[in-house]
Every structure is written in C-alpha cells, then in structure tokens.
Design a protein around this motif. Sequence first.
Motif, PDB file in Angstrom:
ATOM      1  N   GLY A 175       0.749  -1.048   0.179  1.00  0.00           N
ATOM      2  CA  GLY A 175      -0.110  -0.020   0.008  1.00  0.00           C
ATOM      3  C   GLY A 175       0.774   1.128  -0.046  1.00  0.00           C
ATOM      4  N   ASN A 176       0.558   2.080  -0.835  1.00  0.00           N
ATOM      5  CA  ASN A 176       1.236   3.411  -1.096  1.00  0.00           C
ATOM      6  C   ASN A 176       2.629   3.342  -1.437  1.00  0.00           C
ATOM      7  OD1 ASN A 176      -1.157   4.669  -0.736  1.00  0.00           O
ATOM      8  ND2 ASN A 176      -1.007   4.808   1.652  1.00  0.00           N
ATOM      9  N   THR A 177       3.157   2.263  -1.707  1.00  0.00           N
ATOM     10  CA  THR A 177       4.710   1.991  -2.074  1.00  0.00           C
ATOM     11  C   THR A 177       4.801   1.086  -3.323  1.00  0.00           C
ATOM     12  OG1 THR A 177       4.936   0.024  -0.645  1.00  0.00           O
ATOM     13  CG2 THR A 177       5.245   2.141   0.528  1.00  0.00           C
ATOM     14  N   TYR A 178       5.943   1.368  -4.053  1.00  0.00           N
ATOM     15  CA  TYR A 178       6.258   0.526  -4.890  1.00  0.00           C
ATOM     16  C   TYR A 178       7.881   0.107  -4.573  1.00  0.00           C
ATOM     17  CZ  TYR A 178       2.796   2.616  -8.068  1.00  0.00           C
ATOM     18  OH  TYR A 178       1.386   2.963  -8.503  1.00  0.00           O
ATOM     19  N   HIS A 179       8.211  -1.094  -5.218  1.00  0.00           N
ATOM     20  CA  HIS A 179       9.306  -1.925  -5.235  1.00  0.00           C
ATOM     21  C   HIS A 179       9.629  -2.647  -6.391  1.00  0.00           C
ATOM     22  CE1 HIS A 179       7.751  -5.461  -4.068  1.00  0.00           C
ATOM     23  NE2 HIS A 179       7.033  -4.837  -3.127  1.00  0.00           N
ATOM     24  N   LEU A 180      10.790  -3.209  -6.609  1.00  0.00           N
ATOM     25  CA  LEU A 180      10.999  -3.635  -7.686  1.00  0.00           C
ATOM     26  C   LEU A 180      10.068  -4.846  -8.366  1.00  0.00           C
ATOM     27  CD1 LEU A 180      13.306  -3.924 -10.047  1.00  0.00           C
ATOM     28  CD2 LEU A 180      14.556  -5.552  -8.395  1.00  0.00           C
ATOM     29  N   TYR A 181       9.295  -5.519  -7.279  1.00  0.00           N
ATOM     30  CA  TYR A 181       8.302  -6.454  -7.658  1.00  0.00           C
ATOM     31  C   TYR A 181       7.016  -5.964  -7.575  1.00  0.00           C
ATOM     32  CZ  TYR A 181      12.803  -8.950  -7.755  1.00  0.00           C
ATOM     33  OH  TYR A 181      13.894  -9.493  -8.206  1.00  0.00           O
ATOM     34  N   ARG A 182       6.669  -4.817  -7.339  1.00  0.00           N
ATOM     35  CA  ARG A 182       5.349  -4.380  -7.144  1.00  0.00           C
ATOM     36  C   ARG A 182       5.358  -2.825  -7.749  1.00  0.00           C
ATOM     37  NH1 ARG A 182       1.065  -5.756  -5.062  1.00  0.00           N
ATOM     38  NH2 ARG A 182       2.057  -7.228  -3.425  1.00  0.00           N
ATOM     39  N   LEU A 183       5.505  -2.813  -9.074  1.00  0.00           N
ATOM     40  CA  LEU A 183       5.496  -1.631  -9.944  1.00  0.00           C
ATOM     41  C   LEU A 183       4.220  -1.333 -10.860  1.00  0.00           C
ATOM     42  CD1 LEU A 183       9.037  -1.876 -11.464  1.00  0.00           C
ATOM     43  CD2 LEU A 183       8.438  -0.148  -9.775  1.00  0.00           C
ATOM     44  N   PRO A 184       3.928  -0.357 -11.154  1.00  0.00           N
ATOM     45  CA  PRO A 184       2.525   0.103 -11.982  1.00  0.00           C
ATOM     46  C   PRO A 184       2.512  -1.381 -12.955  1.00  0.00           C
ATOM     47  CG  PRO A 184       3.667   2.059 -11.620  1.00  0.00           C
ATOM     48  CD  PRO A 184       4.534   0.837 -11.070  1.00  0.00           C
ATOM     49  N   ASN A 185       1.190  -1.565 -13.235  1.00  0.00           N
ATOM     50  CA  ASN A 185       1.099  -2.712 -14.372  1.00  0.00           C
ATOM     51  C   ASN A 185       1.712  -2.432 -15.622  1.00  0.00           C
ATOM     52  OD1 ASN A 185      -0.066  -4.559 -12.332  1.00  0.00           O
ATOM     53  ND2 ASN A 185      -2.208  -3.457 -12.792  1.00  0.00           N
ATOM     54  N   SER A 186       1.605  -1.250 -16.109  1.00  0.00           N
ATOM     55  CA  SER A 186       2.149  -0.876 -17.207  1.00  0.00           C
ATOM     56  C   SER A 186       3.682  -1.122 -17.510  1.00  0.00           C
ATOM     57  CB  SER A 186       1.808   0.619 -17.645  1.00  0.00           C
ATOM     58  OG  SER A 186       2.354   1.364 -16.720  1.00  0.00           O
ATOM     59  N   ILE A 187       4.265  -0.726 -16.426  1.00  0.00           N
ATOM     60  CA  ILE A 187       5.846  -1.182 -16.407  1.00  0.00           C
ATOM     61  C   ILE A 187       6.108  -2.644 -16.411  1.00  0.00           C
ATOM     62  CG2 ILE A 187       7.855  -0.723 -15.041  1.00  0.00           C
ATOM     63  CD1 ILE A 187       6.613   2.082 -14.495  1.00  0.00           C
ATOM     64  N   GLU A 188       5.359  -3.196 -15.219  1.00  0.00           N
ATOM     65  CA  GLU A 188       5.398  -4.694 -15.297  1.00  0.00           C
ATOM     66  C   GLU A 188       5.391  -5.625 -16.565  1.00  0.00           C
ATOM     67  OE1 GLU A 188       3.526  -6.402 -11.736  1.00  0.00           O
ATOM     68  OE2 GLU A 188       4.754  -5.259 -10.452  1.00  0.00           O
ATOM     69  N   ARG A 189       4.196  -5.038 -17.476  1.00  0.00           N
ATOM     70  CA  ARG A 189       3.867  -5.742 -18.543  1.00  0.00           C
ATOM     71  C   ARG A 189       5.136  -5.388 -19.769  1.00  0.00           C
ATOM     72  NH1 ARG A 189      -1.238  -3.649 -17.904  1.00  0.00           N
ATOM     73  NH2 ARG A 189      -0.690  -1.973 -19.375  1.00  0.00           N
ATOM     74  N   VAL A 190       5.791  -4.165 -19.522  1.00  0.00           N
ATOM     75  CA  VAL A 190       6.579  -3.889 -20.325  1.00  0.00           C
ATOM     76  C   VAL A 190       8.115  -4.718 -20.222  1.00  0.00           C
ATOM     77  CG1 VAL A 190       8.459  -2.227 -20.873  1.00  0.00           C
ATOM     78  CG2 VAL A 190       5.955  -1.595 -21.155  1.00  0.00           C
ATOM     79  N   VAL A 191       8.467  -5.014 -18.911  1.00  0.00           N
ATOM     80  CA  VAL A 191       9.525  -5.678 -18.425  1.00  0.00           C
ATOM     81  C   VAL A 191       9.228  -7.342 -18.876  1.00  0.00           C
ATOM     82  CG1 VAL A 191      10.879  -6.650 -16.509  1.00  0.00           C
ATOM     83  CG2 VAL A 191      10.126  -4.068 -16.814  1.00  0.00           C
ATOM     84  N   ALA A 192       8.151  -7.593 -18.469  1.00  0.00           N
ATOM     85  CA  ALA A 192       7.929  -8.967 -19.084  1.00  0.00           C
ATOM     86  C   ALA A 192       7.850  -9.672 -20.401  1.00  0.00           C
ATOM     87  CB  ALA A 192       6.459  -9.589 -18.511  1.00  0.00           C
ATOM     88  N   GLU A 193       7.526  -8.259 -21.337  1.00  0.00           N
ATOM     89  CA  GLU A 193       7.614  -8.473 -22.749  1.00  0.00           C
ATOM     90  C   GLU A 193       9.182  -8.492 -23.113  1.00  0.00           C
ATOM     91  OE1 GLU A 193       5.054  -5.230 -24.247  1.00  0.00           O
ATOM     92  OE2 GLU A 193       3.442  -6.281 -23.704  1.00  0.00           O
ATOM     93  N   SER A 194       9.835  -7.776 -22.477  1.00  0.00           N
ATOM     94  CA  SER A 194      11.372  -7.600 -22.733  1.00  0.00           C
ATOM     95  C   SER A 194      12.000  -8.909 -22.473  1.00  0.00           C
ATOM     96  CB  SER A 194      11.964  -6.549 -21.998  1.00  0.00           C
ATOM     97  OG  SER A 194      13.293  -6.419 -22.192  1.00  0.00           O
ATOM     98  N   ILE A 195      11.435  -9.444 -21.134  1.00  0.00           N
ATOM     99  CA  ILE A 195      12.181 -10.864 -21.109  1.00  0.00           C
ATOM    100  C   ILE A 195      11.838 -11.762 -22.236  1.00  0.00           C
ATOM    101  CG2 ILE A 195      12.147 -12.702 -19.366  1.00  0.00           C
ATOM    102  CD1 ILE A 195      13.595 -10.341 -18.482  1.00  0.00           C
ATOM    103  N   ARG A 196      10.592 -11.968 -22.571  1.00  0.00           N
ATOM    104  CA  ARG A 196      10.036 -12.778 -23.336  1.00  0.00           C
ATOM    105  C   ARG A 196      10.536 -12.548 -24.815  1.00  0.00           C
ATOM    106  NH1 ARG A 196       4.854 -10.992 -25.250  1.00  0.00           N
ATOM    107  NH2 ARG A 196       6.010  -9.890 -26.711  1.00  0.00           N
ATOM    108  N   ASP A 197      10.808 -11.317 -25.389  1.00  0.00           N
ATOM    109  CA  ASP A 197      11.451 -11.113 -26.378  1.00  0.00           C
ATOM    110  C   ASP A 197      13.155 -11.265 -26.448  1.00  0.00           C
ATOM    111  OD1 ASP A 197       9.132  -9.975 -27.193  1.00  0.00           O
ATOM    112  OD2 ASP A 197       9.455  -8.163 -27.227  1.00  0.00           O
TER     113      ASP A 197
END
Length: 154
Positions: A58-80
Amino acid sequence: MVGFLGEKNQANWWMSNFINRSSDAFLLPIYPRTTLLAQYHGVCEAALLVHDEHIGVGNTYHLYRLPNSIERVVAESIRDNSGSATLKDKLSDKDAALTALQAFAHTTVEKAEGPVAIGVFQDAALENLLAVSAAHYLQAFRENYQCFPYMRQA
C-alpha cells in the motif's frame, strides 16, 4: 539479476530456485519457447512475497510491485530476449549476475539494511530510482545483508 541473486542457491533471501539448470529441465517441456519467462514470473512471485513482508503493501512501489504498465513492458522484454545467450550468461552464476547488476547501479549508496525509502515514484525519475535501487541490492548482495529498496507513491 536481483531475482536470481536473491534465490536459495545464492543469497537465500527467498526460498525459490527458479533460475537454474534443474528448473530448466522441469519447465522446458511445459514452456518450450518461454522457459525464461516462466522462470522470471516464478522468481518475481517469490521475491514479491518477501518484499511485501518487509516493506508492507500500500502506497509504495518496489522492484516487484511496480505499476502494471511497467511490469508488462518488463515481462515483454524478458519474453523477447528469452533466447538471448547474453541474458542467460548473466544468470549463469553469481559473479556474472553481480557484474550485470553493477552496470545498472551507476551510483553509490550507504549501507542500509531492511526496508529503505529511495524516493517518491515518478515516471520521469524511474531510471534514476531503479539505479539507486540496484546500488542498494548490489551492496547488500556483496556484503551479505538484506535490503529492500522502495519508493513512496506520489
């Protein structure tokens, strides 16, 4: 790199062992084209639980809890890049992963064990915040203590 370095066979911050040869053997028949992506998601979930336990939710972000849009981009990068020998080489052993993590940590930080606030999350400042976060992780892995950098929500 942080996910790999925090695993059971390295720093033992979380009890997973997703990024290793035995995991490859288990996941390859199920995810033949996306084995690395499956490993990534597994280690992220293990790391998320430990980070949330130490930082809270709650009210924080960390490397494993970022906004969904950023997490999707990272996962796509790993996939690619899942077939990239370079990425797999960086995850082949502890020293290679530490060297790769150091490339992200273009700053120095003072020792800070446990949860450590590194600033307020802003899209424009994300690259710098991640560099500071990488520096904290790097120092903690090298000096054998746990550190959980996080950002406050604006």
